[in-house]
Design an enzyme around this catalytic site. Structure first.
Site, PDB file in Angstrom:
ATOM      1  N   ASN A   9       0.874  -1.183   0.000  1.00 18.16           N
ATOM      2  CA  ASN A   9       0.000   0.000   0.000  1.00 18.16           C
ATOM      3  C   ASN A   9       0.908   1.229   0.000  1.00 18.16           C
ATOM      4  O   ASN A   9       1.512   1.567   1.013  1.00 18.16           O
ATOM      5  CB  ASN A   9      -0.886  -0.038   1.259  1.00 18.16           C
ATOM      6  CG  ASN A   9      -1.723   1.213   1.421  1.00 18.16           C
ATOM      7  OD1 ASN A   9      -1.823   2.029   0.508  1.00 18.16           O
ATOM      8  ND2 ASN A   9      -2.341   1.360   2.589  1.00 18.16           N
ATOM      9  N   LYS A  11       0.118   4.329  -0.427  1.00 19.36           N
ATOM     10  CA  LYS A  11      -0.505   5.532   0.147  1.00 19.36           C
ATOM     11  C   LYS A  11      -0.267   6.765  -0.746  1.00 19.36           C
ATOM     12  O   LYS A  11      -0.230   6.637  -1.969  1.00 19.36           O
ATOM     13  CB  LYS A  11      -0.004   5.740   1.581  1.00 19.36           C
ATOM     14  CG  LYS A  11      -0.175   4.481   2.428  1.00 19.36           C
ATOM     15  CD  LYS A  11       0.026   4.709   3.891  1.00 19.36           C
ATOM     16  CE  LYS A  11      -0.039   3.380   4.616  1.00 19.36           C
ATOM     17  NZ  LYS A  11       0.066   3.504   6.069  1.00 19.36           N
ATOM     18  N   HIS A  93      -9.406   0.971   5.461  1.00 11.78           N
ATOM     19  CA  HIS A  93      -8.087   1.178   6.065  1.00 11.78           C
ATOM     20  C   HIS A  93      -8.242   2.129   7.256  1.00 11.78           C
ATOM     21  O   HIS A  93      -9.043   3.077   7.203  1.00 11.78           O
ATOM     22  CB  HIS A  93      -7.127   1.756   5.024  1.00 11.78           C
ATOM     23  CG  HIS A  93      -5.705   1.761   5.505  1.00 11.78           C
ATOM     24  ND1 HIS A  93      -5.235   2.707   6.383  1.00 11.78           N
ATOM     25  CD2 HIS A  93      -4.671   0.917   5.268  1.00 11.78           C
ATOM     26  CE1 HIS A  93      -3.959   2.449   6.657  1.00 11.78           C
ATOM     27  NE2 HIS A  93      -3.604   1.374   5.991  1.00 11.78           N
ATOM     28  N   GLU A  95      -6.612   4.557   8.246  1.00 10.39           N
ATOM     29  CA  GLU A  95      -6.436   5.987   7.944  1.00 10.39           C
ATOM     30  C   GLU A  95      -7.710   6.575   7.337  1.00 10.39           C
ATOM     31  O   GLU A  95      -8.049   7.736   7.582  1.00 10.39           O
ATOM     32  CB  GLU A  95      -5.220   6.181   7.024  1.00 10.39           C
ATOM     33  CG  GLU A  95      -3.922   5.952   7.796  1.00 10.39           C
ATOM     34  CD  GLU A  95      -2.760   5.432   6.970  1.00 10.39           C
ATOM     35  OE1 GLU A  95      -2.817   5.484   5.733  1.00 10.39           O
ATOM     36  OE2 GLU A  95      -1.793   4.950   7.590  1.00 10.39           O
ATOM     37  N   GLU A 161      -5.215  -5.221  10.832  1.00 13.58           N
ATOM     38  CA  GLU A 161      -4.202  -4.181  11.007  1.00 13.58           C
ATOM     39  C   GLU A 161      -4.440  -3.461  12.332  1.00 13.58           C
ATOM     40  O   GLU A 161      -5.262  -2.517  12.384  1.00 13.58           O
ATOM     41  CB  GLU A 161      -4.285  -3.178   9.868  1.00 13.58           C
ATOM     42  CG  GLU A 161      -4.057  -3.783   8.502  1.00 13.58           C
ATOM     43  CD  GLU A 161      -3.460  -2.763   7.549  1.00 13.58           C
ATOM     44  OE1 GLU A 161      -2.349  -3.005   7.079  1.00 13.58           O
ATOM     45  OE2 GLU A 161      -4.083  -1.730   7.299  1.00 13.58           O
ATOM     46  N   GLY A 167       2.562   1.986  10.825  1.00 11.42           N
ATOM     47  CA  GLY A 167       3.514   3.083  10.658  1.00 11.42           C
ATOM     48  C   GLY A 167       4.265   3.459  11.921  1.00 11.42           C
ATOM     49  O   GLY A 167       4.918   4.501  11.971  1.00 11.42           O
ATOM     50  N   SER A 206       3.573  -2.464  10.477  1.00 12.83           N
ATOM     51  CA  SER A 206       5.027  -2.494  10.680  1.00 12.83           C
ATOM     52  C   SER A 206       5.658  -3.838  10.332  1.00 12.83           C
ATOM     53  O   SER A 206       6.580  -4.290  11.017  1.00 12.83           O
ATOM     54  CB  SER A 206       5.366  -2.079  12.120  1.00 12.83           C
ATOM     55  OG  SER A 206       4.965  -0.740  12.335  1.00 12.83           O
TER      56      SER A 206
HETATM   57  C1  PEP Z   1      -0.689   0.034   6.316  1.00  9.89           C
HETATM   58  O1  PEP Z   1      -0.821   1.250   6.268  1.00  9.89           O
HETATM   59  O2  PEP Z   1      -1.563  -0.700   5.841  1.00  9.89           O
HETATM   60  C2  PEP Z   1       0.491  -0.501   6.974  1.00  9.89           C
HETATM   61  C3  PEP Z   1       0.457  -1.745   7.348  1.00  9.89           C
HETATM   62  O3  PEP Z   1       1.538   0.381   7.168  1.00  9.89           O
HETATM   63  P1  PEP Z   1       2.986   0.015   7.783  1.00  9.89           P
HETATM   64  O4  PEP Z   1       3.443  -1.267   7.138  1.00  9.89           O
HETATM   65  O5  PEP Z   1       3.837   1.184   7.442  1.00  9.89           O
HETATM   66  O6  PEP Z   1       2.787  -0.146   9.261  1.00  9.89           O
END
Ligand code: PEP
Length: 248
Positions: A9, A11, A93, A95, A161, A167, A206
Site C-alpha cells: 500500500n 498511500k 483502512h 487511515e 491491522e 507506521g 510495521s
Molecule cells: C498500512 O498502512 O496498511 C500498513 C500496514 O503500514 P505500515 O506497514 O507502514 O505499518
C-alpha cells in the site's frame, strides 16, 4: 489451500518516476508461490498499470466510492479502478476510518460496491491501543466484520491491522496476531458466505524484512498488507520471499 498474498500500500507517496522505478524493480522477479499486489495512488495508477501488463503482479485501489458515479468531487469509483486493470480494492483502512469518516456502514457499502463491480475487497479491521488495553479487541473486530458481512458475498480478503502497529515500527507479536487471525477465521466461517479455510487473512502493521518470517510462520497469517516497507523494492521483495517460503 490458501495461496500467500503480499500487498504493498503505497498511500500518498512519490512521483510518477518514483513509482515507475519501484514497479519495474518489483516486476523483475517472477512469483508463482505468492500473489503480489501493488496499490498505488489513483494519480499513479495508469503508469503502474502499464508496467504491470503482461506480468502476474496484481493491481489494487487504495479505496473506492460507495457510489456508482456522479457529483462526488475527489472520489474514485470501483468502475474507474476496474477500467485501469485493478482486481482488488482496499476498504476500511484505519487511515480512512480515522481521517476521512469511513465508519462501519460506509466501509460495508464500499465493499459491496466493489463486489458488484467485480473487484475483490480487501477489508481492513483492527483495534486502537486503547481498545486493546481495555480488552475490547475481539468486540471491535467482530463489530467491524459484522457490518461488512451483512452486505457482501463470498469473495473477499480480510486484513487485520492493529491501528497502534501501523507506521509505528511496533508490530504485533506473531502470537498476538495469530490469536486475532484465528478468531477472524472462526467468526467469518460462522457469519459470512466465505468458507473459513479458504479465506485469506493478511496481517498489516510495521511488517519489515526482519519480522516477516516469524509473522508468516503463524498458521492463520496468509500474507501481509505492507505500508512503509513496500516503498523500498529491496525490503518489499524480501518480505515477498518470506511469504513464498513460509506460507502454503
Ligand atoms: C498500512 O498502512 O496498511 C500498513 C500496514 O503500514 P505500515 O506497514 O507502514 O505499518
Amino acid at each position: 489451500m490458501r495461496k500467500a498474498l503480499v500487498a504493498g500500500n503505497w498511500k500518498m507517496n512519490g512521483t510518477i518516476n518514483d513509482v515507475k522505478e519501484l514497479t519495474s524493480k518489483i516486476c523483475q522477479t517472477e512469483w508463482n508461490d505468492v500473489d503480489i499486489m501493488l496499490a498505488p495512488s489513483f494519480a499513479h495508477m495508469h503508469s503502474v498499470s502499464e508496467i504491470l501488463s503482461g506480468t502476474n503482479v496484481l493491481l489494487a485501489g487504495q479505496d473506492c466510492s460507495e457510489f456508482d458515479q456522479g457529483a462526488f468531487t475527489g472520489e474514485t469509483s470501483a468502475d474507474m479502478l476496474a477500467d485501469l486493470g485493478c482486481t482488488h480494492v482496499i476498504v476500511g483502512h484505519s487511515e480512512r476510518r480515522q481521517f476521512f469518516g469511513d465508519d462501519d456502514l460506509r466501509v460495508a457499502r464500499k465493499a459491496r460496491k466493489a463486489q458488484i463491480k467485480r473487484l475483490c475487497p480487501i477489508v481492513c479491521v483492527g483495534e486502537t491501543l486503547e481498545e486493546r488495553d481495555s480488552g475490547k479487541t475481539t468486540e471491535v473486530i467482530e463489530r467491524q466484520l459484522c457490518a461488512v458481512f451483512e452486505m457482501i458475498e463470498n469473495k473477499f480478503v480480510i486484513a487485520y491491522e492493529p491501528v497502534w502497529a501501523i507506521g509505528t515500527g511496533k508490530s504485533a507479536t506473531p502470537e498476538m496476531a495469530q490469536e486475532v487471525h484465528e478468531n477472524i477465521r472462526q467468526y467469518s466461517a460462522a457469519h459470512s458466505h466465505a468458507n473459513g479455510s479458504d479465506l485469506r487473512i493478511l496481517y498489516g502493521g510495521s511488517v519489515k524484512p526482519d519480522n516477516a518470517d516469524e509473522l508468516f510462520s503463524m498458521p492463520d497469517i496468509d500474507g501481509g498488507l505492507i505500508g512503509g516497507a513496500s516503498l523500498d523494492s529491496e525490503s518489499f521483495l524480501k518480505i515477498c520471499c518470506s511469504a513464498a517460503k513460509l506460507i502454503n
